[in-house]
Design a protein around this motif. Structure first.
Motif, PDB file in Angstrom:
ATOM      1  N   VAL A 132       0.864  -1.173   0.000  1.00  0.00           N
ATOM      2  CA  VAL A 132       0.000   0.000   0.000  1.00  0.00           C
ATOM      3  C   VAL A 132       0.898   1.219   0.000  1.00  0.00           C
ATOM      4  CG1 VAL A 132      -1.725   1.275   1.330  1.00  0.00           C
ATOM      5  CG2 VAL A 132      -1.846  -1.218   1.203  1.00  0.00           C
ATOM      6  N   ARG A 133       0.545   2.212  -0.806  1.00  0.00           N
ATOM      7  CA  ARG A 133       1.353   3.424  -0.924  1.00  0.00           C
ATOM      8  C   ARG A 133       0.543   4.636  -0.507  1.00  0.00           C
ATOM      9  NH1 ARG A 133       6.026   2.109  -3.588  1.00  0.00           N
ATOM     10  NH2 ARG A 133       6.585   4.290  -3.781  1.00  0.00           N
ATOM     11  N   SER A 134       1.202   5.557   0.169  1.00  0.00           N
ATOM     12  CA  SER A 134       0.610   6.835   0.546  1.00  0.00           C
ATOM     13  C   SER A 134       1.566   7.937   0.134  1.00  0.00           C
ATOM     14  CB  SER A 134       0.378   6.919   2.053  1.00  0.00           C
ATOM     15  OG  SER A 134      -0.712   6.132   2.443  1.00  0.00           O
ATOM     16  N   ALA A 135       1.028   9.148   0.016  1.00  0.00           N
ATOM     17  CA  ALA A 135       1.853  10.296  -0.352  1.00  0.00           C
ATOM     18  C   ALA A 135       1.348  11.513   0.411  1.00  0.00           C
ATOM     19  CB  ALA A 135       1.786  10.539  -1.859  1.00  0.00           C
TER      20      ALA A 135
ATOM     21  N   GLY B  38      11.681  11.793  -0.580  1.00  0.00           N
ATOM     22  CA  GLY B  38      11.808  10.354  -0.789  1.00  0.00           C
ATOM     23  C   GLY B  38      10.682   9.564  -0.158  1.00  0.00           C
ATOM     24  N   GLU B  39      10.948   8.290  -0.007  1.00  0.00           N
ATOM     25  CA  GLU B  39       9.939   7.393   0.546  1.00  0.00           C
ATOM     26  C   GLU B  39      10.530   6.622   1.716  1.00  0.00           C
ATOM     27  OE1 GLU B  39      10.191   3.492  -2.333  1.00  0.00           O
ATOM     28  OE2 GLU B  39       8.896   5.131  -2.983  1.00  0.00           O
TER      29      GLU B  39
ATOM     30  N   GLY C 238       4.207  -1.677   7.012  1.00  0.00           N
ATOM     31  CA  GLY C 238       4.524  -2.132   5.661  1.00  0.00           C
ATOM     32  C   GLY C 238       4.160  -1.140   4.576  1.00  0.00           C
ATOM     33  N   LYS C 239       3.356  -0.133   4.883  1.00  0.00           N
ATOM     34  CA  LYS C 239       2.964   0.878   3.905  1.00  0.00           C
ATOM     35  C   LYS C 239       4.198   1.678   3.486  1.00  0.00           C
ATOM     36  CE  LYS C 239      -0.800   3.134   4.679  1.00  0.00           C
ATOM     37  NZ  LYS C 239      -1.788   4.060   5.269  1.00  0.00           N
ATOM     38  N   ILE C 240       4.257   2.059   2.219  1.00  0.00           N
ATOM     39  CA  ILE C 240       5.338   2.898   1.719  1.00  0.00           C
ATOM     40  C   ILE C 240       4.794   4.313   1.575  1.00  0.00           C
ATOM     41  CG2 ILE C 240       6.920   3.354  -0.184  1.00  0.00           C
ATOM     42  CD1 ILE C 240       6.910   0.295  -0.685  1.00  0.00           C
TER      43      ILE C 240
ATOM     44  N   PHE D  74      11.457  11.810   7.811  1.00  0.00           N
ATOM     45  CA  PHE D  74      11.266  12.931   6.891  1.00  0.00           C
ATOM     46  C   PHE D  74      11.698  14.259   7.504  1.00  0.00           C
ATOM     47  CE2 PHE D  74       8.148   9.742   5.342  1.00  0.00           C
ATOM     48  CZ  PHE D  74       8.756   9.494   4.120  1.00  0.00           C
ATOM     49  N   LEU D  75      11.671  14.361   8.819  1.00  0.00           N
ATOM     50  CA  LEU D  75      12.209  15.563   9.474  1.00  0.00           C
ATOM     51  C   LEU D  75      13.720  15.645   9.271  1.00  0.00           C
ATOM     52  CD1 LEU D  75      10.226  15.478  12.841  1.00  0.00           C
ATOM     53  CD2 LEU D  75       9.741  16.858  10.797  1.00  0.00           C
ATOM     54  N   ASP D  76      14.391  14.513   9.408  1.00  0.00           N
ATOM     55  CA  ASP D  76      15.847  14.474   9.186  1.00  0.00           C
ATOM     56  C   ASP D  76      16.174  14.811   7.742  1.00  0.00           C
ATOM     57  OD1 ASP D  76      16.119  13.619  11.848  1.00  0.00           O
ATOM     58  OD2 ASP D  76      16.016  11.502  11.252  1.00  0.00           O
ATOM     59  N   ARG D  77      15.403  14.256   6.824  1.00  0.00           N
ATOM     60  CA  ARG D  77      15.651  14.521   5.406  1.00  0.00           C
ATOM     61  C   ARG D  77      15.393  15.981   5.054  1.00  0.00           C
ATOM     62  NH1 ARG D  77      12.838   9.140   2.757  1.00  0.00           N
ATOM     63  NH2 ARG D  77      14.238   7.619   3.720  1.00  0.00           N
TER      64      ARG D  77
END
Length: 161
Positions: free
Chosen positions: A4-7, A77-78, A84-86, A145-148
């Motif tokens: 499953v993918r989320s954005a 990025g992802e 398990g969701k990306i 994502f905060l680090d990125r």
């Protein structure tokens, strides 16, 4: 079976050590009494035929009731979440007046096994937080994502961008 993918879209404002990010507290009865690890980047599931950036834009609007501000999207990025969701996230330098927020809703049976369907806001509140203050609030899998974001804005730790 495909994952499953989320954005989603992570708004940020400020500079250097004064960067703030916009995150939302997840709505519904499971989250109402929690603060730590109960906030999220505005995001949601991609449909199979949908481009992740289009899903991020749609979900931002559904969750906050506001269109994403104009500007250049910075890919963060992802990351695979513990379930398990990306999740794919972009960042956008922008300010947003949270008093204009009109969150979308979802419906679920509540209380469980009662047969009663209730509506709840997808995000019951949102706020601007410094990166260090946002870290414990975000669900664990999104903290990367905060680090990125910080690295994208300031360069790798110990260097000047």
């Amino acid at each position: 079976m495909a994952a499953v993918r989320s954005a989603g879209l992570l708004l940020f404002r400020g500079r250097d050590e004064n960067i703030e990010v916009l995150i939302g507290h997840m709505g519904g009865p499971y989250w109402e009494d929690r603060d730590d690890a109960a906030w999220s980047v505005p995001k949601g599931q991609c449909t199979p035929e949908e481009e992740p950036m289009a899903a991020a834009r749609r979900e931002f609007e559904e969750e906050l009731g506001l269109a994403p501000p104009a500007g250049q999207w910075l890919p963060l990025g992802e990351a695979r979440q513990p379930n398990g969701k990306i999740v794919t996230i972009w960042a956008l330098a922008a300010d947003l007046d949270l008093s204009l927020m009109a969150p979308g809703t979802f419906t679920m049976e509540w209380p469980p096994h009662s047969g009663r369907m209730e509506q709840f806001p997808e995000i019951d509140r949102a706020g601007w937080f410094g990166v260090d203050d946002a870290r414990p609030k975000l669900v664990t899998g999104q903290r990367v994502f905060l680090d990125r974001l910080r690295e994208a804005l300031t360069g790798p730790a110990g260097t000047d961008a």
